[in-house]
Design a protein around this motif. Structure first.
Motif: not given
Length: 206
Positions: A19-35
């Motif tokens: 769950n930690t990996v999944w949440i982190s991966a989604v958060g990082i991907a979203l951060g890159l796209v919006l960044g």
């Protein structure tokens, strides 16, 4: 820490680590796209982009999570815990990624940009074909560092009821009355995940 304790505690911790990996991966991907658009907005001194970065970098992630999960329902916005956690993590990550990307943009030679304009490339084409590829190469170490920080910061999503690695270790510590081995095992799993992330990044860089 005995082998019996490890055999009992490791399976639920590894499941929670997923769950930690999944949440982190989604958060990082979203951060890159919006960044990217936020970085462009900051470069242009847009008020919305500067305000966004100031807010998400200035307010602790824990407070952001509590606002998303507990305060928004008062406005009629009731978010599921998973959505609130991943979205908040991604929005926070985007503010830091925007600053990293903006730093990468600064390394792009002005001569190359002027040549691209003379060739008739649109601002969007210049961004996608020239500025972003050059910036990505330069900002890779900073992005990896931010990804590691996000993995560690994901432990805070436990405050909204998500069963991730830290919350799992807390539950095991409470049920076994052995907090030291529980948290030591939790720390070892976090360390292994971040070392793996670093090794994967180095492999891609090579």
């Amino acid at each position: 820490m005995t082998l019996d304790f490890i055999a009992e505690a490791l399976p639920p911790m590894l499941w929670a680590a997923g769950n930690t990996v999944w949440i982190s991966a989604v958060g990082i991907a979203l951060g890159l796209v919006l960044g990217v658009p936020i970085a462009v907005g900051c470069e242009a001194r847009r008020a919305w982009a500067l305000t966004y970065v100031s807010f998400f970098r200035g307010v602790p992630l824990l407070i952001q999570l509590m606002l998303a999960y507990y305060a928004l329902p008062f406005l009629g916005i009731d978010l599921p815990a998973w959505f609130a956690a991943t979205a908040t993590l991604g929005l926070c990550c985007a503010a830091y990624m925007a600053e990293i990307i903006r730093g990468g943009f600064a390394l792009v030679q002005k001569g190359g940009l002027e040549a691209a304009r003379l060739l008739g490339l649109t601002p969007r084409q210049i961004l996608l074909r020239i500025r972003l590829p050059i910036a990505i190469q330069a900002m890779r170490p900073a992005v990896i560092n931010e990804a590691i920080l996000i993995v560690k910061a994901s432990s805070l999503v436990s405050v909204v009821g998500i069963l991730e690695l830290t919350r799992s270790s807390q539950a095991i510590a409470s049920s076994t009355f052995e907090p030291l081995p529980a948290y030591a095992l939790c720390g070892a799993i976090y360390l292994a995940m971040n070392l793996l992330l670093t090794l994967l990044a180095r492999g891609k860089a090579a």
